[in-house]
Motif scaffolding. Structure first.
Motif, PDB file in Angstrom:
ATOM      1  N   THR A 189      -0.155  -3.810  -7.175  1.00 37.44           N
ATOM      2  CA  THR A 189      -1.374  -4.617  -6.926  1.00 37.44           C
ATOM      3  C   THR A 189      -2.253  -3.904  -8.046  1.00 37.44           C
ATOM      4  O   THR A 189      -2.553  -2.735  -7.865  1.00 37.44           O
ATOM      5  CB  THR A 189      -1.898  -4.672  -5.591  1.00 37.44           C
ATOM      6  OG1 THR A 189      -1.047  -5.188  -4.803  1.00 37.44           O
ATOM      7  CG2 THR A 189      -3.228  -5.597  -5.596  1.00 37.44           C
ATOM      8  N   ILE A 190      -2.760  -4.820  -8.988  1.00 35.90           N
ATOM      9  CA  ILE A 190      -3.890  -4.289  -9.978  1.00 35.90           C
ATOM     10  C   ILE A 190      -4.982  -4.473  -9.262  1.00 35.90           C
ATOM     11  O   ILE A 190      -5.621  -5.501  -8.808  1.00 35.90           O
ATOM     12  CB  ILE A 190      -4.060  -5.235 -11.203  1.00 35.90           C
ATOM     13  CG1 ILE A 190      -2.453  -5.185 -12.066  1.00 35.90           C
ATOM     14  CG2 ILE A 190      -4.803  -4.714 -12.165  1.00 35.90           C
ATOM     15  CD1 ILE A 190      -2.000  -4.250 -12.249  1.00 35.90           C
ATOM     16  N   TYR A 212      -4.431   0.803  -9.706  1.00 39.84           N
ATOM     17  CA  TYR A 212      -3.532   0.060  -9.243  1.00 39.84           C
ATOM     18  C   TYR A 212      -2.925   0.886  -7.933  1.00 39.84           C
ATOM     19  O   TYR A 212      -3.009   1.832  -7.849  1.00 39.84           O
ATOM     20  CB  TYR A 212      -2.360  -0.249 -10.182  1.00 39.84           C
ATOM     21  CG  TYR A 212      -1.549   1.199 -10.462  1.00 39.84           C
ATOM     22  CD1 TYR A 212      -0.273   1.412  -9.796  1.00 39.84           C
ATOM     23  CD2 TYR A 212      -1.804   1.717 -11.575  1.00 39.84           C
ATOM     24  CE1 TYR A 212       0.520   2.484 -10.107  1.00 39.84           C
ATOM     25  CE2 TYR A 212      -1.034   2.967 -11.880  1.00 39.84           C
ATOM     26  CZ  TYR A 212      -0.110   3.292 -10.914  1.00 39.84           C
ATOM     27  OH  TYR A 212       0.667   4.280 -11.296  1.00 39.84           O
ATOM     28  N   LYS A 269       1.254  -5.128 -15.425  1.00 39.15           N
ATOM     29  CA  LYS A 269       2.131  -4.541 -14.440  1.00 39.15           C
ATOM     30  C   LYS A 269       3.504  -3.836 -15.306  1.00 39.15           C
ATOM     31  O   LYS A 269       3.741  -2.695 -14.863  1.00 39.15           O
ATOM     32  CB  LYS A 269       2.847  -5.419 -13.536  1.00 39.15           C
ATOM     33  CG  LYS A 269       1.885  -5.826 -12.214  1.00 39.15           C
ATOM     34  CD  LYS A 269       2.628  -6.725 -11.233  1.00 39.15           C
ATOM     35  CE  LYS A 269       1.746  -7.148 -10.233  1.00 39.15           C
ATOM     36  NZ  LYS A 269       2.055  -8.082  -9.476  1.00 39.15           N
TER      37      LYS A 269
END
Length: 102
Positions: A8-9, A30, A69
């Motif tokens: 998850t950023i 992240y 990502k």
């Protein structure tokens, strides 16, 4: 056992203008969550410093979540190892409060 990972950023930081280029990402915050087949779960949060590279630059407004990502997973082959270590520590705890035997 296999572990499923989810990145998850949390935040992008950057320079409004760097080397004459607008909106350059300089840091990605992240978290990576790992869930093992047995349901054991761990989360690790970290930062990825980013360096401006004119030859491989994508304009900020054109960035995708999957691209960012990819920066994380390609920056360190061990990106999941901290999560794996945390899962192992949960499975085999070594600092659990123990009652005195007397």
């Amino acid at each position: 056992m296999a572990t499923t990972y989810n990145i998850t950023i949390l935040e992008l930081q950057g320079a409004p203008v760097l080397n004459g280029v607008n909106k350059v990402v300089t840091l990605v915050t992240y978290q990576i969550q790992g869930v093992a087949d047995d349901g054991t779960e761990a989360i690790h949060q970290d930062n990825l410093p980013c360096t401006y590279d004119a030859d491989n630059f994508t304009a900020f407004d054109d960035l995708t979540e999957n691209q960012v990502k990819g920066w994380i997973t390609s920056s360190d082959a061990q990106v999941c190892s901290q999560v794996d270590s945390a899962i192992d520590a949960i499975r085999v705890p070594t600092n659990v409060q123990m009652d005195k035997p007397w």
